[in-house]
Design a protein around this motif. Sequence first.
Motif, mmCIF file in Angstrom:
data_model
loop_
_atom_site.group_PDB
_atom_site.id
_atom_site.type_symbol
_atom_site.label_atom_id
_atom_site.label_comp_id
_atom_site.label_asym_id
_atom_site.label_seq_id
_atom_site.Cartn_x
_atom_site.Cartn_y
_atom_site.Cartn_z
ATOM 1 N N PRO A 87 0.825 -1.214 0.000
ATOM 2 C CA PRO A 87 0.000 0.000 0.000
ATOM 3 C C PRO A 87 0.856 1.259 0.000
ATOM 4 O O PRO A 87 1.953 1.283 0.563
ATOM 5 N N LEU A 88 0.347 2.274 -0.636
ATOM 6 C CA LEU A 88 0.921 3.610 -0.554
ATOM 7 C C LEU A 88 -0.046 4.439 0.271
ATOM 8 O O LEU A 88 -1.224 4.554 -0.076
ATOM 9 N N ARG A 89 0.425 5.005 1.353
ATOM 10 C CA ARG A 89 -0.455 5.784 2.228
ATOM 11 C C ARG A 89 0.309 6.967 2.814
ATOM 12 O O ARG A 89 1.538 7.025 2.732
ATOM 13 N N ARG A 90 -0.426 7.882 3.391
ATOM 14 C CA ARG A 90 0.143 9.106 3.952
ATOM 15 C C ARG A 90 1.272 8.794 4.938
ATOM 16 O O ARG A 90 1.163 7.910 5.775
ATOM 17 N N ARG A 91 2.353 9.555 4.805
ATOM 18 C CA ARG A 91 3.522 9.436 5.680
ATOM 19 C C ARG A 91 4.086 8.014 5.709
ATOM 20 O O ARG A 91 4.393 7.467 6.766
ATOM 21 N N SER A 92 4.201 7.453 4.529
ATOM 22 C CA SER A 92 4.862 6.153 4.404
ATOM 23 C C SER A 92 5.975 6.270 3.369
ATOM 24 O O SER A 92 6.070 7.262 2.642
ATOM 25 N N ALA A 93 6.828 5.258 3.344
ATOM 26 C CA ALA A 93 7.954 5.229 2.406
ATOM 27 C C ALA A 93 7.949 3.910 1.665
ATOM 28 O O ALA A 93 7.483 2.886 2.176
ATOM 29 N N VAL A 94 8.471 3.935 0.452
ATOM 30 C CA VAL A 94 8.644 2.730 -0.367
ATOM 31 C C VAL A 94 10.080 2.709 -0.862
ATOM 32 O O VAL A 94 10.605 3.727 -1.325
ATOM 33 N N TRP A 95 10.719 1.543 -0.727
ATOM 34 C CA TRP A 95 12.104 1.395 -1.182
ATOM 35 C C TRP A 95 12.145 0.245 -2.183
ATOM 36 O O TRP A 95 11.796 -0.891 -1.860
ATOM 37 N N VAL A 117 22.095 1.042 2.226
ATOM 38 C CA VAL A 117 21.657 0.920 0.837
ATOM 39 C C VAL A 117 22.072 -0.422 0.242
ATOM 40 O O VAL A 117 21.366 -0.982 -0.611
ATOM 41 N N ALA A 118 23.196 -0.968 0.693
ATOM 42 C CA ALA A 118 23.700 -2.223 0.142
ATOM 43 C C ALA A 118 22.925 -3.443 0.622
ATOM 44 O O ALA A 118 23.045 -4.526 0.036
ATOM 45 N N LEU A 119 22.130 -3.302 1.668
ATOM 46 C CA LEU A 119 21.409 -4.439 2.226
ATOM 47 C C LEU A 119 20.304 -4.884 1.270
ATOM 48 O O LEU A 119 19.642 -4.071 0.646
ATOM 49 N N SER A 120 20.115 -6.196 1.177
ATOM 50 C CA SER A 120 19.088 -6.733 0.281
ATOM 51 C C SER A 120 17.795 -7.065 1.013
ATOM 52 O O SER A 120 16.834 -7.519 0.394
ATOM 53 N N ASP A 121 17.752 -6.847 2.339
ATOM 54 C CA ASP A 121 16.550 -7.230 3.086
ATOM 55 C C ASP A 121 15.835 -6.026 3.692
ATOM 56 O O ASP A 121 15.102 -6.160 4.667
ATOM 57 N N LEU A 122 16.039 -4.842 3.120
ATOM 58 C CA LEU A 122 15.280 -3.685 3.587
ATOM 59 C C LEU A 122 13.795 -3.904 3.288
ATOM 60 O O LEU A 122 13.438 -4.455 2.240
ATOM 61 N N LEU A 123 12.939 -3.473 4.198
ATOM 62 C CA LEU A 123 11.515 -3.578 3.936
ATOM 63 C C LEU A 123 11.146 -2.715 2.731
ATOM 64 O O LEU A 123 11.689 -1.633 2.535
ATOM 65 N N THR A 124 10.222 -3.202 1.934
ATOM 66 C CA THR A 124 9.800 -2.466 0.746
ATOM 67 C C THR A 124 8.933 -1.271 1.118
ATOM 68 O O THR A 124 9.031 -0.207 0.500
ATOM 69 N N GLN A 125 8.082 -1.434 2.120
ATOM 70 C CA GLN A 125 7.170 -0.354 2.501
ATOM 71 C C GLN A 125 7.052 -0.294 4.015
ATOM 72 O O GLN A 125 7.007 -1.328 4.682
ATOM 73 N N TRP A 126 7.034 0.914 4.553
ATOM 74 C CA TRP A 126 6.835 1.067 5.984
ATOM 75 C C TRP A 126 6.257 2.449 6.269
ATOM 76 O O TRP A 126 6.380 3.371 5.466
#
Length: 296
Positions: A83-91, A127-136
């Motif tokens: 989901p994309l929602r207010r005050r969230s981030a996507v990586w 940035v190099a990590l491959s297990d960052l959450l996609t959305q939070w």
Amino acid sequence: MNLEEPAGGIGISGLPMVKTGHMTEIRQMAYQPAGGGSAAVEMMTFDRLREVNDGGTQRADFQVLALIDAGHGSVTVDFLRHPLRRRSAVWVAPGAVHRWDDIAGVDGHIVLFVPTAPVTRATRECVALSDLLTQWSIPDTDWPFVDAARNHLLLEASAPCADRAEELSEILLSALIARLRPPHGDARSTNPTFRRFQSSVEAHFREHHDAGYYARALGYAPRTLSRAVQEATGRTAKAYLVARIVLEAQRLLAHDRLSAAACAAALGFPDASNFSVFFQKATGLRPGAWQATVTV
């Protein structure tokens, strides 16, 4: 980011959208700053994204970081819808297959940057990590600092080209990432042994499918390495490696529409039969059967 519109659809960095029958193939996007410069960081609004986005599937060789100010929508990254929602981030990390599904009512900014753009050790490692959450979701207490860091980066990006200092954009990007504190998929995954293994897998999983290779290359006993991986992820080193190979195979099957033979060649298997046995053991389906179940 330099956006062009060649024949066949909107492309990025001069790469056209390719259609095969009724199937739109994945669009490969290479980082190419607007105006042909050397800037390592660029920004765009969701308004601009809506102008160039046709709902197609993309794979980029650069980092994509989105900050949502308002509205609701969704993005699909590696077969999972977020989901994309207010005050969230996507990586979206380089190599991840993604599609902006529903962004008509979304406001915010997208930061595009090469993996080496952050200047501090901590943000480069992040940035190099491959297990960052996609959305939070960004906590309310953090939002004013994140917003200020983003706005400072925006201000620098708006300066005339002749007045821009590339290192300032990279410093401000690092400040934004530090303020965002992107979460990992597992809080325990700061284990240095696991991190070394993870980086090695990312670099070599197409050539080396044996967990023992990574233990030898990193100087660990196989049990020591597997124990560290299990503590960090809940899986053995072998299971982690298999999952990484399967993910890449699924990307190639679903989005690039490769055959089993082509996947085998791309992932370092001796032949299509060997790859098919591996894939079926991991997923329960032959590559062709799994590919037929996926709609992109």
